[in-house]
Design a protein around this motif. Structure first.
Motif, mmCIF file in Angstrom:
data_model
loop_
_atom_site.group_PDB
_atom_site.id
_atom_site.type_symbol
_atom_site.label_atom_id
_atom_site.label_comp_id
_atom_site.label_asym_id
_atom_site.label_seq_id
_atom_site.Cartn_x
_atom_site.Cartn_y
_atom_site.Cartn_z
ATOM 1 N N UNK A 21 0.816 -1.215 0.000
ATOM 2 C CA UNK A 21 0.000 0.000 0.000
ATOM 3 C C UNK A 21 0.847 1.261 0.000
ATOM 4 N N UNK A 22 2.144 1.150 0.292
ATOM 5 C CA UNK A 22 3.024 2.312 0.304
ATOM 6 C C UNK A 22 3.792 2.494 -1.003
ATOM 7 N N UNK A 23 3.618 1.572 -1.937
ATOM 8 C CA UNK A 23 4.278 1.699 -3.234
ATOM 9 C C UNK A 23 3.537 2.718 -4.096
ATOM 10 N N UNK A 24 4.239 3.356 -5.046
ATOM 11 C CA UNK A 24 3.552 4.277 -5.964
ATOM 12 C C UNK A 24 2.429 3.571 -6.714
ATOM 13 N N UNK A 25 1.391 4.319 -7.067
ATOM 14 C CA UNK A 25 0.236 3.705 -7.722
ATOM 15 C C UNK A 25 0.616 3.035 -9.035
ATOM 16 N N UNK A 26 1.510 3.663 -9.804
ATOM 17 C CA UNK A 26 1.891 3.063 -11.088
ATOM 18 C C UNK A 26 2.594 1.722 -10.878
ATOM 19 N N UNK A 27 3.372 1.627 -9.780
ATOM 20 C CA UNK A 27 4.062 0.373 -9.495
ATOM 21 C C UNK A 27 3.069 -0.709 -9.073
ATOM 22 N N UNK A 28 2.054 -0.312 -8.305
ATOM 23 C CA UNK A 28 1.006 -1.258 -7.931
ATOM 24 C C UNK A 28 0.271 -1.766 -9.167
ATOM 25 N N UNK A 29 0.028 -0.870 -10.121
ATOM 26 C CA UNK A 29 -0.674 -1.277 -11.346
ATOM 27 C C UNK A 29 0.159 -2.246 -12.169
ATOM 28 N N UNK A 30 1.471 -2.007 -12.236
ATOM 29 C CA UNK A 30 2.352 -2.921 -12.973
ATOM 30 C C UNK A 30 2.371 -4.283 -12.288
ATOM 31 N N UNK A 31 2.492 -4.282 -10.952
ATOM 32 C CA UNK A 31 2.528 -5.542 -10.209
ATOM 33 C C UNK A 31 1.237 -6.331 -10.400
ATOM 34 N N UNK A 32 0.122 -5.627 -10.567
ATOM 35 C CA UNK A 32 -1.176 -6.300 -10.715
ATOM 36 C C UNK A 32 -1.284 -7.097 -12.011
ATOM 37 N N UNK A 33 -0.356 -6.864 -12.935
ATOM 38 C CA UNK A 33 -0.368 -7.614 -14.187
ATOM 39 C C UNK A 33 0.231 -9.009 -14.029
ATOM 40 N N UNK A 34 0.907 -9.259 -12.905
ATOM 41 C CA UNK A 34 1.644 -10.501 -12.720
ATOM 42 C C UNK A 34 1.085 -11.290 -11.527
ATOM 43 N N UNK A 35 1.305 -12.594 -11.514
ATOM 44 C CA UNK A 35 0.638 -13.429 -10.506
ATOM 45 C C UNK A 35 1.155 -13.271 -9.084
ATOM 46 N N UNK A 36 2.424 -12.855 -8.898
ATOM 47 C CA UNK A 36 2.966 -12.806 -7.543
ATOM 48 C C UNK A 36 2.173 -11.852 -6.662
ATOM 49 N N UNK A 37 1.751 -10.724 -7.198
ATOM 50 C CA UNK A 37 0.969 -9.762 -6.414
ATOM 51 C C UNK A 37 -0.288 -10.416 -5.881
ATOM 52 N N UNK A 38 -0.930 -11.236 -6.689
ATOM 53 C CA UNK A 38 -2.191 -11.868 -6.297
ATOM 54 C C UNK A 38 -1.955 -13.031 -5.346
ATOM 55 N N UNK A 39 -0.830 -13.733 -5.507
ATOM 56 C CA UNK A 39 -0.494 -14.776 -4.545
ATOM 57 C C UNK A 39 -0.246 -14.163 -3.173
ATOM 58 N N UNK A 40 0.490 -13.053 -3.147
ATOM 59 C CA UNK A 40 0.764 -12.378 -1.874
ATOM 60 C C UNK A 40 -0.530 -11.839 -1.255
ATOM 61 N N UNK A 41 -1.412 -11.297 -2.083
ATOM 62 C CA UNK A 41 -2.685 -10.776 -1.575
ATOM 63 C C UNK A 41 -3.542 -11.895 -0.999
ATOM 64 N N UNK A 42 -3.579 -13.027 -1.679
ATOM 65 C CA UNK A 42 -4.334 -14.158 -1.173
ATOM 66 C C UNK A 42 -3.789 -14.642 0.155
ATOM 67 N N UNK A 43 -2.463 -14.675 0.292
ATOM 68 C CA UNK A 43 -1.861 -15.104 1.550
ATOM 69 C C UNK A 43 -2.077 -14.067 2.651
ATOM 70 N N UNK A 44 -2.105 -12.791 2.304
ATOM 71 C CA UNK A 44 -2.413 -11.778 3.321
ATOM 72 C C UNK A 44 -3.825 -11.974 3.861
ATOM 73 N N UNK A 45 -4.742 -12.375 2.984
ATOM 74 C CA UNK A 45 -6.112 -12.635 3.424
ATOM 75 C C UNK A 45 -6.170 -13.771 4.432
ATOM 76 N N UNK A 46 -5.217 -14.693 4.352
ATOM 77 C CA UNK A 46 -5.182 -15.839 5.260
ATOM 78 C C UNK A 46 -4.565 -15.464 6.602
ATOM 79 N N UNK A 47 -3.441 -14.761 6.565
ATOM 80 C CA UNK A 47 -2.617 -14.593 7.767
ATOM 81 C C UNK A 47 -2.762 -13.248 8.466
ATOM 82 N N UNK A 48 -3.278 -12.220 7.795
ATOM 83 C CA UNK A 48 -3.381 -10.908 8.431
ATOM 84 C C UNK A 48 -4.777 -10.684 8.999
#
Length: 283
Positions: A212-239
């Motif tokens: 959430x502290x990364x620049x918006x453009x960087x977040x948008x680029x990361x959203x194109x790739x699966x790692x961002x979504x894997x990390x988000x899914x794991x955050x939903x589990x553990x946070x």
């Protein structure tokens, strides 16, 4: 006078799935015989969790209220990202480098002359990634609990989410690793090609930095790739649920996580089958 013709015995050949499953054991043994693979893909997330927890714990909990209460430890916050990174390393980095090396040293050329089909070969590699990824995350969770005192979820629903995010993520990473192995021109250049890609993805996808502290453009680029979504899914589990508000949409979006990972799984499967060759075309 009758002539008796002896019939040749029919030799039953194992099917594609059976060959692939039998290949898994060989692939797992080969993996653990390679010290660099074990260190950089198996132990790396464990080591990084230890470094982040030890280095930043003095700064206090993350997500504390204005009155200083609440929040979670640094280790607990970074645990989901390290699990996701381990999945990517086990699949993308390990397989891309490993298969590129097998092309260079002639292993794939020799396998091409055996009954092993590309599909059976893929099953062996995916199975190896699943086995080693499972062992890795088990070790990571054990270190989190016993070395750093991180509390794990107790709700069955959370572990159900963990199971499908892990399975989709690890299989997707394996298929993308097989596909990426076609890019390096030799085994020697594989690490130079693959590791920078994996490292950049980790930095922009919320593994080492708070997403959430990364620049918006960087977040948008990361959203194109699966790692961002894997990390988000794991955050939903553990946070805790309170951290859901820190996501770009203000929600865990698990349905979207599943959709993106399935989409990348299909892309990885198609690319793997289209680009895989026992012998390089330009060899």
């Amino acid at each position: 006078m009758s002539t008796v013709t002896a019939e040749r015995p029919t030799i039953a050949r194992p099917g594609v799935v059976a060959l692939g499953i039998s290949r898994i054991g060989y692939e797992v043994r080969s993996y653990f015989r390679s010290p660099d693979a074990v260190f950089f893909t198996f132990l790396f997330p464990v080591i990084m969790l230890g470094i982040f927890t030890s280095a930043f714990s003095a700064s206090g909990n993350i997500g504390t209220a204005p009155d200083g209460t609440g929040g979670i430890s640094v280790g607990a916050y970074y645990l989901p990202g390290m699990i996701a990174a381990g999945m990517l390393l086990s699949g993308v980095q390990n397989l891309a480098v490993d298969i590129a090396g097998e092309k260079s040293d002639g292993t794939l050329k020799r396998l091409g002359g055996t009954p092993l089909s590309p599909t059976a070969y893929f099953i062996g590699k995916i199975g190896q990634t699943l086995v080693t990824g499972t062992l890795q995350v088990g070790l990571l969770l054990a270190v989190a609990v016993f070395a750093f005192g991180i509390a794990l979820p107790t709700e069955p629903a959370a572990w159900g989410t963990f199971a499908w995010v892990f399975l989709l993520g690890i299989i997707t990473s394996a298929l993308l690793g097989i596909a990426l192995s076609a890019v390096p021109r030799s085994g020697r250049s594989a690490t130079a090609v693959v590791i920078p890609i994996v490292l950049v993805l980790q930095f922009i996808s919320g593994v080492y930095l708070q997403f959430n502290q990364l620049p918006e453009w960087m977040q948008n680029v990361a959203s194109l790739f699966p790692l961002k979504w894997m990390a988000q899914g794991m955050r939903a589990v553990f946070l805790p649920e309170s951290f859901e508000a820190l996501e770009p949409s203000g929600a865990w979006d698990l349905g979207l996580v599943a959709l993106v990972l399935v989409g990348w799984l299909v892309v990885g499967l198609v690319l793997s089958r289209l680009t895989f060759r026992w012998i390089r075309r330009d060899a």
